[in-house]
Design a protein around this motif. Sequence first.
Motif, PDB file in Angstrom:
ATOM      1  N   GLN A   1       0.854  -1.181   0.000  1.00 35.78           N
ATOM      2  CA  GLN A   1       0.000   0.000   0.000  1.00 35.78           C
ATOM      3  C   GLN A   1       0.892   1.234   0.000  1.00 35.78           C
ATOM      4  O   GLN A   1       1.906   1.273   0.708  1.00 35.78           O
ATOM      5  CB  GLN A   1      -0.897   0.019   1.233  1.00 35.78           C
ATOM      6  CG  GLN A   1      -1.726  -1.248   1.418  1.00 35.78           C
ATOM      7  CD  GLN A   1      -2.769  -1.433   0.334  1.00 35.78           C
ATOM      8  OE1 GLN A   1      -3.540  -0.527   0.043  1.00 35.78           O
ATOM      9  NE2 GLN A   1      -2.798  -2.615  -0.270  1.00 35.78           N
ATOM     10  N   ILE A   2       0.525   2.243  -0.785  1.00 35.85           N
ATOM     11  CA  ILE A   2       1.378   3.423  -0.962  1.00 35.85           C
ATOM     12  C   ILE A   2       0.666   4.670  -0.447  1.00 35.85           C
ATOM     13  O   ILE A   2      -0.499   4.910  -0.773  1.00 35.85           O
ATOM     14  CB  ILE A   2       1.732   3.624  -2.452  1.00 35.85           C
ATOM     15  CG1 ILE A   2       2.368   2.361  -3.036  1.00 35.85           C
ATOM     16  CG2 ILE A   2       2.675   4.821  -2.624  1.00 35.85           C
ATOM     17  CD1 ILE A   2       2.389   2.321  -4.552  1.00 35.85           C
ATOM     18  N   THR A   3       1.374   5.461   0.357  1.00 39.67           N
ATOM     19  CA  THR A   3       0.873   6.745   0.837  1.00 39.67           C
ATOM     20  C   THR A   3       1.802   7.831   0.314  1.00 39.67           C
ATOM     21  O   THR A   3       3.015   7.771   0.553  1.00 39.67           O
ATOM     22  CB  THR A   3       0.845   6.797   2.378  1.00 39.67           C
ATOM     23  OG1 THR A   3       0.006   5.762   2.862  1.00 39.67           O
ATOM     24  CG2 THR A   3       0.319   8.136   2.865  1.00 39.67           C
ATOM     25  N   GLU A   4       1.267   8.808  -0.408  1.00 46.86           N
ATOM     26  CA  GLU A   4       2.102   9.855  -0.981  1.00 46.86           C
ATOM     27  C   GLU A   4       2.103  11.124  -0.120  1.00 46.86           C
ATOM     28  O   GLU A   4       1.094  11.487   0.474  1.00 46.86           O
ATOM     29  CB  GLU A   4       1.648  10.175  -2.407  1.00 46.86           C
ATOM     30  CG  GLU A   4       1.917   9.036  -3.380  1.00 46.86           C
ATOM     31  CD  GLU A   4       1.693   9.431  -4.830  1.00 46.86           C
ATOM     32  OE1 GLU A   4       1.083  10.499  -5.072  1.00 46.86           O
ATOM     33  OE2 GLU A   4       2.123   8.669  -5.710  1.00 46.86           O
ATOM     34  N   PHE A   5       3.257  11.771  -0.093  1.00 47.68           N
ATOM     35  CA  PHE A   5       3.459  13.010   0.655  1.00 47.68           C
ATOM     36  C   PHE A   5       4.090  14.050  -0.256  1.00 47.68           C
ATOM     37  O   PHE A   5       4.769  13.712  -1.225  1.00 47.68           O
ATOM     38  CB  PHE A   5       4.387  12.769   1.847  1.00 47.68           C
ATOM     39  CG  PHE A   5       3.863  11.777   2.851  1.00 47.68           C
ATOM     40  CD1 PHE A   5       3.197  12.201   3.988  1.00 47.68           C
ATOM     41  CD2 PHE A   5       4.048  10.411   2.658  1.00 47.68           C
ATOM     42  CE1 PHE A   5       2.721  11.294   4.919  1.00 47.68           C
ATOM     43  CE2 PHE A   5       3.575   9.490   3.579  1.00 47.68           C
ATOM     44  CZ  PHE A   5       2.906   9.938   4.715  1.00 47.68           C
ATOM     45  N   THR A   6       3.907  15.316   0.064  1.00 52.14           N
ATOM     46  CA  THR A   6       4.476  16.382  -0.751  1.00 52.14           C
ATOM     47  C   THR A   6       5.545  17.172  -0.002  1.00 52.14           C
ATOM     48  O   THR A   6       5.957  18.230  -0.464  1.00 52.14           O
ATOM     49  CB  THR A   6       3.374  17.351  -1.227  1.00 52.14           C
ATOM     50  OG1 THR A   6       2.684  17.877  -0.085  1.00 52.14           O
ATOM     51  CG2 THR A   6       2.386  16.647  -2.141  1.00 52.14           C
TER      52      THR A   6
END
Length: 278
Positions: free
Chosen positions: A65-70
């Motif tokens: 599972q992938i969680t993206e951040f900026t």
Amino acid sequence: MRTSTIAAAAGTLALALGLTACGGSGSGSKGSGDKLVVGATPTPAGEVLAYIQKNLAKKAGLDLQITEFTDYVTPNTALQEGSLDANLYQHTPYLKDFNESKKTDLVPVTEVYLPPMGVYAKKPKGITDVADLSEGATVGIPNDTTNEGRALQLLASKGVIGLKKGVGGTATPEDITSNPKKLTVKPLEPAQLPRSLDDLDAAVINNNFALDAGLSPKKDSILLESSKGNPYNNVLAAKKGDADDPRIKKLAKLLTSPEVKKFIEDKYKGSVLPVEAG
């Protein structure tokens, strides 16, 4: 450490949105049957992980599972607090500096790729080489400790500035000893640098933010880091004690596989460089 930060509310929102998009938070438990929640910046880390998720994970028995951040802070905070099992977006010098300043205990698991830092200028200004910078030009650089020093070293590598002997990656603008073009070096939030190009003569931009802005490091930069002897390879990171988690070891093996190496080479065409095995 003057770590690159985005407002806490924005970081929290990014985390919440990422977790929602991925269907939940980290499992907080270890074992080959549990999903592995990995944090990443969108480009290139998120794209590399998405390739694995779509093409390799199921066959390897990995529920990725992938969680993206900026930003560069929240992924490490989330990893330390346990809402992530691992993350991919940073190099080891940044990770070590983060641990020291934030009292975290995160560790590198494996090197994955080098996203070379580059110097960029808006094409209408007619600058195609750092030697073309005019006297008194303003050059933006990242404002977090490790990437600030890295940017200054890149400028110094071509004689645009001179730095105190031995400062290495810890260099700051105060360590500039020669400045033949009388440049103004302006530290800015790393994510803001591509958006600030219209107001700058040039900017030293981290690879992921350059790619997010539609810039090609290989084609658009006026100066690009060399991969030879470069200490800034990005790493898969985990909390201390979790590096031997079977799920994390499985992901590390996939990240350094021939399939992922080919994906990086084909997709980024020299703008991101896979780490050579061995």
